[in-house]
Scaffold this motif. Sequence first.
Motif, PDB file in Angstrom:
ATOM      1  N   SER A  36       0.841  -1.209   0.000  1.00  0.00           N
ATOM      2  CA  SER A  36       0.000   0.000   0.000  1.00  0.00           C
ATOM      3  C   SER A  36       0.869   1.250   0.000  1.00  0.00           C
ATOM      4  CB  SER A  36      -0.924   0.027   1.216  1.00  0.00           C
ATOM      5  OG  SER A  36      -1.767  -1.090   1.211  1.00  0.00           O
ATOM      6  N   ILE A  37       1.988   1.209   0.699  1.00  0.00           N
ATOM      7  CA  ILE A  37       2.898   2.367   0.703  1.00  0.00           C
ATOM      8  C   ILE A  37       3.449   2.583  -0.707  1.00  0.00           C
ATOM      9  CG2 ILE A  37       5.107   3.278   1.559  1.00  0.00           C
ATOM     10  CD1 ILE A  37       4.589   1.678   4.159  1.00  0.00           C
ATOM     11  N   LEU A  38       3.837   1.490  -1.368  1.00  0.00           N
ATOM     12  CA  LEU A  38       4.372   1.619  -2.731  1.00  0.00           C
ATOM     13  C   LEU A  38       3.303   2.101  -3.712  1.00  0.00           C
ATOM     14  CD1 LEU A  38       6.652  -1.581  -3.045  1.00  0.00           C
ATOM     15  CD2 LEU A  38       7.364   0.775  -2.628  1.00  0.00           C
ATOM     16  N   ASP A  39       2.039   1.811  -3.409  1.00  0.00           N
ATOM     17  CA  ASP A  39       0.944   2.243  -4.278  1.00  0.00           C
ATOM     18  C   ASP A  39       0.490   3.668  -4.000  1.00  0.00           C
ATOM     19  OD1 ASP A  39      -0.834  -0.949  -4.543  1.00  0.00           O
ATOM     20  OD2 ASP A  39       0.745  -0.038  -5.773  1.00  0.00           O
ATOM     21  N   SER A  40       1.067   4.275  -2.983  1.00  0.00           N
ATOM     22  CA  SER A  40       0.628   5.625  -2.651  1.00  0.00           C
ATOM     23  C   SER A  40       1.574   6.635  -3.294  1.00  0.00           C
ATOM     24  CB  SER A  40       0.606   5.778  -1.131  1.00  0.00           C
ATOM     25  OG  SER A  40       0.028   7.008  -0.774  1.00  0.00           O
ATOM     26  N   ASP A  41       1.454   7.856  -2.874  1.00  0.00           N
ATOM     27  CA  ASP A  41       2.302   8.933  -3.386  1.00  0.00           C
ATOM     28  C   ASP A  41       2.661   9.808  -2.192  1.00  0.00           C
ATOM     29  OD1 ASP A  41       2.773  11.765  -4.624  1.00  0.00           O
ATOM     30  OD2 ASP A  41       2.811  10.394  -6.336  1.00  0.00           O
ATOM     31  N   ARG A  42       3.831  10.414  -2.243  1.00  0.00           N
ATOM     32  CA  ARG A  42       4.292  11.196  -1.087  1.00  0.00           C
ATOM     33  C   ARG A  42       3.340  12.348  -0.760  1.00  0.00           C
ATOM     34  NH1 ARG A  42       6.038  16.019  -2.139  1.00  0.00           N
ATOM     35  NH2 ARG A  42       6.054  16.475  -4.356  1.00  0.00           N
ATOM     36  N   ILE A  43       2.573  12.808  -1.747  1.00  0.00           N
ATOM     37  CA  ILE A  43       1.652  13.920  -1.476  1.00  0.00           C
ATOM     38  C   ILE A  43       0.526  13.483  -0.537  1.00  0.00           C
ATOM     39  CG2 ILE A  43       2.100  15.185  -3.610  1.00  0.00           C
ATOM     40  CD1 ILE A  43      -0.453  13.996  -4.769  1.00  0.00           C
TER      41      ILE A  43
ATOM     42  N   GLU B 108     -13.217  -9.654  -5.297  1.00  0.00           N
ATOM     43  CA  GLU B 108     -12.190 -10.594  -4.835  1.00  0.00           C
ATOM     44  C   GLU B 108     -10.821  -9.930  -4.868  1.00  0.00           C
ATOM     45  OE1 GLU B 108     -13.593 -15.033  -6.005  1.00  0.00           O
ATOM     46  OE2 GLU B 108     -13.450 -13.621  -7.661  1.00  0.00           O
ATOM     47  N   TYR B 109     -10.625  -9.078  -5.865  1.00  0.00           N
ATOM     48  CA  TYR B 109      -9.357  -8.353  -5.967  1.00  0.00           C
ATOM     49  C   TYR B 109      -9.135  -7.515  -4.722  1.00  0.00           C
ATOM     50  CZ  TYR B 109      -5.938  -4.898  -7.434  1.00  0.00           C
ATOM     51  OH  TYR B 109      -4.831  -4.080  -7.501  1.00  0.00           O
ATOM     52  N   TYR B 110     -10.181  -6.772  -4.314  1.00  0.00           N
ATOM     53  CA  TYR B 110     -10.063  -5.932  -3.129  1.00  0.00           C
ATOM     54  C   TYR B 110      -9.870  -6.768  -1.865  1.00  0.00           C
ATOM     55  CZ  TYR B 110     -10.939  -1.314  -5.082  1.00  0.00           C
ATOM     56  OH  TYR B 110     -10.812  -0.120  -5.757  1.00  0.00           O
ATOM     57  N   SER B 111     -10.594  -7.865  -1.801  1.00  0.00           N
ATOM     58  CA  SER B 111     -10.472  -8.736  -0.634  1.00  0.00           C
ATOM     59  C   SER B 111      -9.030  -9.239  -0.495  1.00  0.00           C
ATOM     60  CB  SER B 111     -11.455  -9.904  -0.770  1.00  0.00           C
ATOM     61  OG  SER B 111     -11.334 -10.748   0.339  1.00  0.00           O
ATOM     62  N   ASP B 112      -8.441  -9.637  -1.636  1.00  0.00           N
ATOM     63  CA  ASP B 112      -7.038 -10.095  -1.625  1.00  0.00           C
ATOM     64  C   ASP B 112      -6.097  -8.957  -1.251  1.00  0.00           C
ATOM     65  OD1 ASP B 112      -7.194 -12.379  -4.493  1.00  0.00           O
ATOM     66  OD2 ASP B 112      -7.652 -12.636  -2.350  1.00  0.00           O
ATOM     67  N   TYR B 113      -6.355  -7.787  -1.824  1.00  0.00           N
ATOM     68  CA  TYR B 113      -5.440  -6.649  -1.614  1.00  0.00           C
ATOM     69  C   TYR B 113      -5.385  -6.254  -0.145  1.00  0.00           C
ATOM     70  CZ  TYR B 113      -3.111  -2.174  -2.420  1.00  0.00           C
ATOM     71  OH  TYR B 113      -2.207  -1.131  -2.407  1.00  0.00           O
ATOM     72  N   PHE B 114      -6.571  -6.240   0.503  1.00  0.00           N
ATOM     73  CA  PHE B 114      -6.626  -5.757   1.875  1.00  0.00           C
ATOM     74  C   PHE B 114      -6.412  -6.866   2.906  1.00  0.00           C
ATOM     75  CE2 PHE B 114      -7.272  -1.536   0.984  1.00  0.00           C
ATOM     76  CZ  PHE B 114      -8.416  -1.237   0.270  1.00  0.00           C
ATOM     77  N   ARG B 115      -6.091  -8.069   2.424  1.00  0.00           N
ATOM     78  CA  ARG B 115      -5.986  -9.213   3.339  1.00  0.00           C
ATOM     79  C   ARG B 115      -5.070  -8.921   4.531  1.00  0.00           C
ATOM     80  NH1 ARG B 115      -6.145 -13.786   0.075  1.00  0.00           N
ATOM     81  NH2 ARG B 115      -8.360 -13.677   0.513  1.00  0.00           N
ATOM     82  N   ASP B 120      -6.863   1.864   7.911  1.00  0.00           N
ATOM     83  CA  ASP B 120      -7.977   2.380   7.107  1.00  0.00           C
ATOM     84  C   ASP B 120      -7.418   3.142   5.920  1.00  0.00           C
ATOM     85  OD1 ASP B 120     -10.376   3.142   9.791  1.00  0.00           O
ATOM     86  OD2 ASP B 120      -9.552   1.270   8.999  1.00  0.00           O
ATOM     87  N   VAL B 121      -7.433   2.484   4.793  1.00  0.00           N
ATOM     88  CA  VAL B 121      -6.929   3.113   3.563  1.00  0.00           C
ATOM     89  C   VAL B 121      -7.977   2.976   2.472  1.00  0.00           C
ATOM     90  CG1 VAL B 121      -4.451   2.840   4.004  1.00  0.00           C
ATOM     91  CG2 VAL B 121      -5.712   1.004   2.895  1.00  0.00           C
ATOM     92  N   CYS B 122      -7.847   3.840   1.478  1.00  0.00           N
ATOM     93  CA  CYS B 122      -8.758   3.808   0.342  1.00  0.00           C
ATOM     94  C   CYS B 122      -7.930   3.497  -0.893  1.00  0.00           C
ATOM     95  CB  CYS B 122      -9.434   5.173   0.199  1.00  0.00           C
ATOM     96  SG  CYS B 122     -10.458   5.330  -1.276  1.00  0.00           S
ATOM     97  N   LEU B 123      -8.280   2.437  -1.585  1.00  0.00           N
ATOM     98  CA  LEU B 123      -7.575   2.073  -2.817  1.00  0.00           C
ATOM     99  C   LEU B 123      -8.464   2.412  -3.999  1.00  0.00           C
ATOM    100  CD1 LEU B 123      -5.086   0.583  -4.105  1.00  0.00           C
ATOM    101  CD2 LEU B 123      -6.571  -1.415  -4.239  1.00  0.00           C
ATOM    102  N   ILE B 124      -7.949   3.267  -4.865  1.00  0.00           N
ATOM    103  CA  ILE B 124      -8.708   3.634  -6.057  1.00  0.00           C
ATOM    104  C   ILE B 124      -8.089   2.917  -7.241  1.00  0.00           C
ATOM    105  CG2 ILE B 124      -9.418   5.570  -7.524  1.00  0.00           C
ATOM    106  CD1 ILE B 124      -8.734   7.278  -4.948  1.00  0.00           C
ATOM    107  N   VAL B 125      -8.912   2.213  -8.002  1.00  0.00           N
ATOM    108  CA  VAL B 125      -8.400   1.535  -9.180  1.00  0.00           C
ATOM    109  C   VAL B 125      -9.101   2.062 -10.423  1.00  0.00           C
ATOM    110  CG1 VAL B 125      -7.879  -0.564  -7.892  1.00  0.00           C
ATOM    111  CG2 VAL B 125      -9.992  -0.437  -9.159  1.00  0.00           C
ATOM    112  N   SER B 126      -8.349   2.023 -11.508  1.00  0.00           N
ATOM    113  CA  SER B 126      -8.896   2.451 -12.782  1.00  0.00           C
ATOM    114  C   SER B 126      -9.539   1.255 -13.452  1.00  0.00           C
ATOM    115  CB  SER B 126      -7.740   2.992 -13.636  1.00  0.00           C
ATOM    116  OG  SER B 126      -8.100   3.034 -14.975  1.00  0.00           O
ATOM    117  N   THR B 127     -10.782   1.387 -13.887  1.00  0.00           N
ATOM    118  CA  THR B 127     -11.474   0.246 -14.463  1.00  0.00           C
ATOM    119  C   THR B 127     -11.780   0.444 -15.935  1.00  0.00           C
ATOM    120  OG1 THR B 127     -13.577   1.165 -13.700  1.00  0.00           O
ATOM    121  CG2 THR B 127     -12.508  -0.441 -12.280  1.00  0.00           C
TER     122      THR B 127
END
Lengths: 213, 226
Positions: A36-43, B108-115, B120-127
């Motif tokens: 998750s850190i690698l997927d983030s950005d320093r901003i 399932e992708y999100y479930s794997d990613y956050f395993r 508390d983070v928000c992951l935004i993906v381009s679809t």
Amino acid sequence: MDEKEFLKQLISFSEKEPDAERICSEMLSNYGNINSILDSDRIFYPRDIHMREQTAVLIGVVSAINRKCNAEKTVTKYIKGTDYAKKYFENCLRGYIQELIKTVVLDKNFCVLDSKLISYGDRNSVSSVCRQFADTAVMHKDAKYMLIAHNHPSGNPEPSSNDMFYTHKLVKAMGILDITVIDHIIVGKDKSISMKDICDENIFPQVKGYAYK
Amino acid sequence: MKNIHAGHRKRMREKFLKGHAESLCDHELIEMLLFYCIPVANTNNIAHELINSFGSISGVFSADTSELMKVNGINQKTSEKIAFVGEFMRKFGKSDNEMFTENKSLKEYYSDYFRNVDSDVCLIVSTEQRYRIIDRICIPTNIFTEGEIPVNLIARKLLEKNMHHIVAGINHSKGNYFPTYTDYNIVQFFSENLSIFDITLKDCFICSGEVVYSIMENGFSPDKYF
């Protein structure tokens, strides 16, 4: 070494103890894991994590190197036949919501020199499409062949009359530059079609050494 | 006589911070990494030689220390640092080269990613492409709750990554998969501020352990509420 030890060792390239330990703990507390850190950005790093600018750059550089290394895993070096071409373009184009057209420039040994992806929006600007493909081709003095593909978001890969019109124009345009368009692949939902397979042979010249079937 | 190379490392860092990381060439990224390994030297030449010796950037970070030390300017300590970064990326740098199938959904992708994520983070993906993640960005959710939300920074980052259709996944580390006030604030943020740039939020998943809750599937629509 566990994940925390790995991250701490990386941060210690730029920070001394105990700052490396502190920053490592704070980053993992906010992001959960290194991925998750690698997927983030320093901003987006939390403002209360105090780190040197050099440290933020270090993490960003490693993140960028990671993305480049991952991208290299899927690089295709050669496209030597219709089956390879279909697999390559399906990988690039299948599932896109909008219609896109992609070209790949090859040398005389079918080695990939370059590729370009553009939106297939304006139906009347065939010269604009030709120009963009030509721009890509002329950057490589070894360019000899070209493959074209586009996707049908509807899922049905059957070529339309517009597809035939565009293909004729692109083949003619590239011929002026002494570049042979080998084929035009249309990517659908479950399968792809090679226009060389279904069209008049006069559109696409036969290319020696390319595996059509 | 003024040294024209003075301040080079600072200028490279500033170039990196101002621009897009992806616009840097492979050798420039390696050059910058070597800043942290070699105190005072022209690391640009060494970076070029590394790529020439190993063929590609991934080749450099797959090489073992004995091979790295054959390159001019690389001593044992530096080779160990480069090899360490290679191991670091292999262990923790997830790639998304797999294609989805009908059986493996975005949930399932999100479930794997956050395993293994207990924050508390928000992951935004381009679809843009239905069957593969093209790009993604991870943002701690406290950005949306503490102080003013940096709208310009988030918008710029999504535009830089050429995102049009996005899905947001919010990890609830405390174990509750029902949407909270913060989650609706995040949906509102994306719907109100980014649609003008043709960035459309297609769905928002709340993830907690194995459970992934789609707020759109459960009847919530930003158009209706914001």
